[in-house]
Design an enzyme around this catalytic site. Sequence first.
Site, PDB file in Angstrom:
ATOM      1  N   ARG A  90       0.593  -1.094  -0.132  1.00  0.00           N
ATOM      2  CA  ARG A  90       0.234   0.025  -0.090  1.00  0.00           C
ATOM      3  C   ARG A  90       0.763   1.341   0.120  1.00  0.00           C
ATOM      4  NH1 ARG A  90      -3.876  -0.440   4.728  1.00  0.00           N
ATOM      5  NH2 ARG A  90      -5.030  -1.760   3.119  1.00  0.00           N
ATOM      6  N   TYR A  91       1.859   1.146   0.830  1.00  0.00           N
ATOM      7  CA  TYR A  91       2.919   2.174   0.839  1.00  0.00           C
ATOM      8  C   TYR A  91       4.210   2.375  -0.081  1.00  0.00           C
ATOM      9  CZ  TYR A  91       0.231   3.354   5.271  1.00  0.00           C
ATOM     10  OH  TYR A  91      -0.673   3.904   6.011  1.00  0.00           O
ATOM     11  N   ARG A  94       7.377   0.027   1.760  1.00  0.00           N
ATOM     12  CA  ARG A  94       7.037  -1.212   2.705  1.00  0.00           C
ATOM     13  C   ARG A  94       5.850  -1.902   2.391  1.00  0.00           C
ATOM     14  NH1 ARG A  94       5.658   3.671   4.556  1.00  0.00           N
ATOM     15  NH2 ARG A  94       3.992   4.083   5.864  1.00  0.00           N
ATOM     16  N   CYS A 103      -3.824 -17.883  15.036  1.00  0.00           N
ATOM     17  CA  CYS A 103      -3.326 -17.226  16.484  1.00  0.00           C
ATOM     18  C   CYS A 103      -3.846 -18.040  17.429  1.00  0.00           C
ATOM     19  CB  CYS A 103      -4.682 -15.912  16.224  1.00  0.00           C
ATOM     20  SG  CYS A 103      -4.376 -14.907  14.872  1.00  0.00           S
ATOM     21  N   CYS A 107      -8.994 -12.980  18.426  1.00  0.00           N
ATOM     22  CA  CYS A 107      -9.504 -11.683  19.021  1.00  0.00           C
ATOM     23  C   CYS A 107     -10.865 -11.505  18.240  1.00  0.00           C
ATOM     24  CB  CYS A 107      -8.801 -10.496  18.766  1.00  0.00           C
ATOM     25  SG  CYS A 107      -7.165 -10.829  19.241  1.00  0.00           S
ATOM     26  N   CYS A 110     -11.036  -8.735  15.516  1.00  0.00           N
ATOM     27  CA  CYS A 110      -9.905  -8.598  14.733  1.00  0.00           C
ATOM     28  C   CYS A 110     -10.348  -8.095  13.350  1.00  0.00           C
ATOM     29  CB  CYS A 110      -9.632 -10.193  14.238  1.00  0.00           C
ATOM     30  SG  CYS A 110      -8.252 -10.196  13.336  1.00  0.00           S
ATOM     31  N   ARG A 112      -9.021  -8.791  10.447  1.00  0.00           N
ATOM     32  CA  ARG A 112      -8.830  -9.768   9.430  1.00  0.00           C
ATOM     33  C   ARG A 112      -9.879 -11.083   9.816  1.00  0.00           C
ATOM     34  NH1 ARG A 112      -3.341  -8.543   9.493  1.00  0.00           N
ATOM     35  NH2 ARG A 112      -3.080  -6.738   8.181  1.00  0.00           N
ATOM     36  N   ASP A 271     -11.362  -0.441  13.141  1.00  0.00           N
ATOM     37  CA  ASP A 271     -11.925  -0.443  11.796  1.00  0.00           C
ATOM     38  C   ASP A 271     -13.341  -0.931  11.547  1.00  0.00           C
ATOM     39  OD1 ASP A 271      -9.293   0.193  10.723  1.00  0.00           O
ATOM     40  OD2 ASP A 271      -8.657  -2.106  10.973  1.00  0.00           O
ATOM     41  N   ASP A 308      -7.125   3.993  10.292  1.00  0.00           N
ATOM     42  CA  ASP A 308      -6.671   3.039   9.020  1.00  0.00           C
ATOM     43  C   ASP A 308      -7.806   3.541   8.049  1.00  0.00           C
ATOM     44  OD1 ASP A 308      -4.950   1.666   7.363  1.00  0.00           O
ATOM     45  OD2 ASP A 308      -4.862   0.164   9.043  1.00  0.00           O
ATOM     46  N   LYS A 315      -2.907   4.798   6.953  1.00  0.00           N
ATOM     47  CA  LYS A 315      -3.133   5.245   8.229  1.00  0.00           C
ATOM     48  C   LYS A 315      -3.055   6.878   8.507  1.00  0.00           C
ATOM     49  CE  LYS A 315      -1.033   1.188  10.178  1.00  0.00           C
ATOM     50  NZ  LYS A 315      -0.698   0.512   9.147  1.00  0.00           N
TER      51      LYS A 315
HETATM   52  C1  LIG Z   1      -0.175  -0.567   8.986  1.00  0.00           C
HETATM   53  C2  LIG Z   1       0.539  -0.780   7.563  1.00  0.00           C
HETATM   54  C3  LIG Z   1       2.049  -0.483   7.458  1.00  0.00           C
HETATM   55  C4  LIG Z   1       2.801  -0.032   8.181  1.00  0.00           C
HETATM   56  O1  LIG Z   1       2.590   1.110   8.561  1.00  0.00           O
HETATM   57  P1  LIG Z   1       3.604   2.121   9.394  1.00  0.00           P
HETATM   58  O2  LIG Z   1       2.855   3.389   9.673  1.00  0.00           O
HETATM   59  O3  LIG Z   1       4.843   2.310   8.738  1.00  0.00           O
HETATM   60  O4  LIG Z   1       3.729   1.182  10.839  1.00  0.00           O
HETATM   61  C5  LIG Z   1       2.476  -1.169   6.019  1.00  0.00           C
HETATM   62  N1  LIG Z   1       1.436  -1.761   5.068  1.00  0.00           N
HETATM   63  C6  LIG Z   1      -0.021  -1.736   5.549  1.00  0.00           C
HETATM   64  C7  LIG Z   1      -0.731  -2.418   4.547  1.00  0.00           C
HETATM   65  C8  LIG Z   1      -0.500  -1.435   6.741  1.00  0.00           C
HETATM   66  O5  LIG Z   1      -1.622  -1.491   7.026  1.00  0.00           O
HETATM   67  S1  SF4 Z   2      -5.876  -9.165  16.276  1.00  0.00           S
HETATM   68 FE1  SF4 Z   2      -6.492 -10.703  14.609  1.00  0.00          FE
HETATM   69  S2  SF4 Z   2      -4.652 -11.500  13.742  1.00  0.00           S
HETATM   70 FE2  SF4 Z   2      -3.995 -10.474  15.689  1.00  0.00          FE
HETATM   71  S3  SF4 Z   2      -3.864 -11.990  17.326  1.00  0.00           S
HETATM   72 FE3  SF4 Z   2      -5.985 -11.354  17.275  1.00  0.00          FE
HETATM   73  S4  SF4 Z   2      -7.172 -12.733  15.924  1.00  0.00           S
HETATM   74 FE4  SF4 Z   2      -4.917 -13.081  15.525  1.00  0.00          FE
END
Ligand SMILES: *Cc1c(COP(=O)(O)O)cnc(C)c1O
Ligand code: SF4
Length: 362
Positions: A90-91, A94, A103, A107, A110, A112, A271, A308, A315
């Site tokens: 996305r960025y 990174r 996991c 959670c 979560c 995801r 989210d 996000d 973010k």
């Molecule tokens: C959160 C996230 C990152 C890392 O973001 P930082 O602000 O650098 O910690 C990188 N890629 C994705 C897709 C993210 O959701």
């Molecule tokens: S937030 Fe989601 S990915 Fe992270 S530990 Fe909990 S269940 Fe696993």
Amino acid sequence: METWQKILQNSVTEPTAIAARFGIDPAPLIAVAERYPMRINPYYLSLIQSINDPIWKQAVPDELELQDQVCPADPLNEENQSPVPNLVHRYPDRVLFLISSTCAMYCRFCTRKRKVGCADMAITEESISAGIAYIRDHSEIRDVILSGGDPLLLKDEKLDSILSRLRAIPHVEIIRIGSRIPVVLPQRITPNLVRVLKRYHPLYINTHFNHPDEITRQAASACNRLANAGIPLGNQSVLLRGVNDDPQVMKRLMQRLLAIRVRPYYIYQADQVQGTDHFRTSVEEGLEIIRALRGFTSGMAVPSYVIDAPGGGGKIPLLPDYLQQLGSDVILKNYLGDTYHYTNAGPAKPNEELEWHEAMGC
Ligand SMILES: *Cc1c(COP(=O)(O)O)cnc(C)c1O
Ligand code: SF4
């Protein structure tokens, strides 16, 4: 079998077992656990002190999860920003690389939730190799964030293999691991795991404490082992209704994190993820928490509060109003609400600059 593996093996995965233990009706929870998996290992279960407390809320299914009519399944548009499966780019510099689908505790909030712990989150040797190849082919990637699921649930050898392949890529400067293991299964932070991790510096771990009651003797000792191996530790909390939506609780959490050498990094606005609407708070409540931290306690205890952006915008930081523009100057408000006037320098005009130099005698 190691202690942590035994603990994990004894996880509660059926609502009936929870219901029997706490004397509640399992019926409404069974359908929830069929849709979104449940796993509460005995360690995390032991932290629950009463029904509906902040630990319970994070771990035990709630019928409200199935009543959420508001939120989409993938609000951050991760699936469409994945050039190869399980890698989100996305960025500019990174990537987020998902290397585990399970996991140590699922959670309820979560992000995801749509796939973690479910059969369709297929993480295979092939998807991992494809991710590594993508990173190798993109020299702009200098920061790789390993996530999942929980990367630290992988076997030591598997992690070792992934980390060594990433480290062999010259343009990868730093590796980060996002893991809830220090919180939900601290016994997994074994001396051998730490020996593996410390071979791949600079390596950072961001963990995920949400409530001061999660900072136990065991969690503290897991963080201590990691910090002693030179791994800088950060924390990403999610702002959750009924768990930590209280400035005093957050302040205690942030202070106790620093005491175990974990630096608060982010507080996330929850989210808009399907099945988690009941956890969401207003943005104003989040700003109130930041206002209650800044100035009132160590600056190191104040993380960035971020949303996000829905749709995959990344973010975005949110700050209380400390700053007001007044013409070309600014009015500043400190943590107590007192106002201060700061005169902007602005771009220097050529003549003024000359006079200033003359006045200074240079
Ligand atoms: C959160 C996230 C990152 C890392 O973001 P930082 O602000 O650098 O910690 C990188 N890629 C994705 C897709 C993210 O959701
Ligand atoms: S937030 Fe989601 S990915 Fe992270 S530990 Fe909990 S269940 Fe696993």
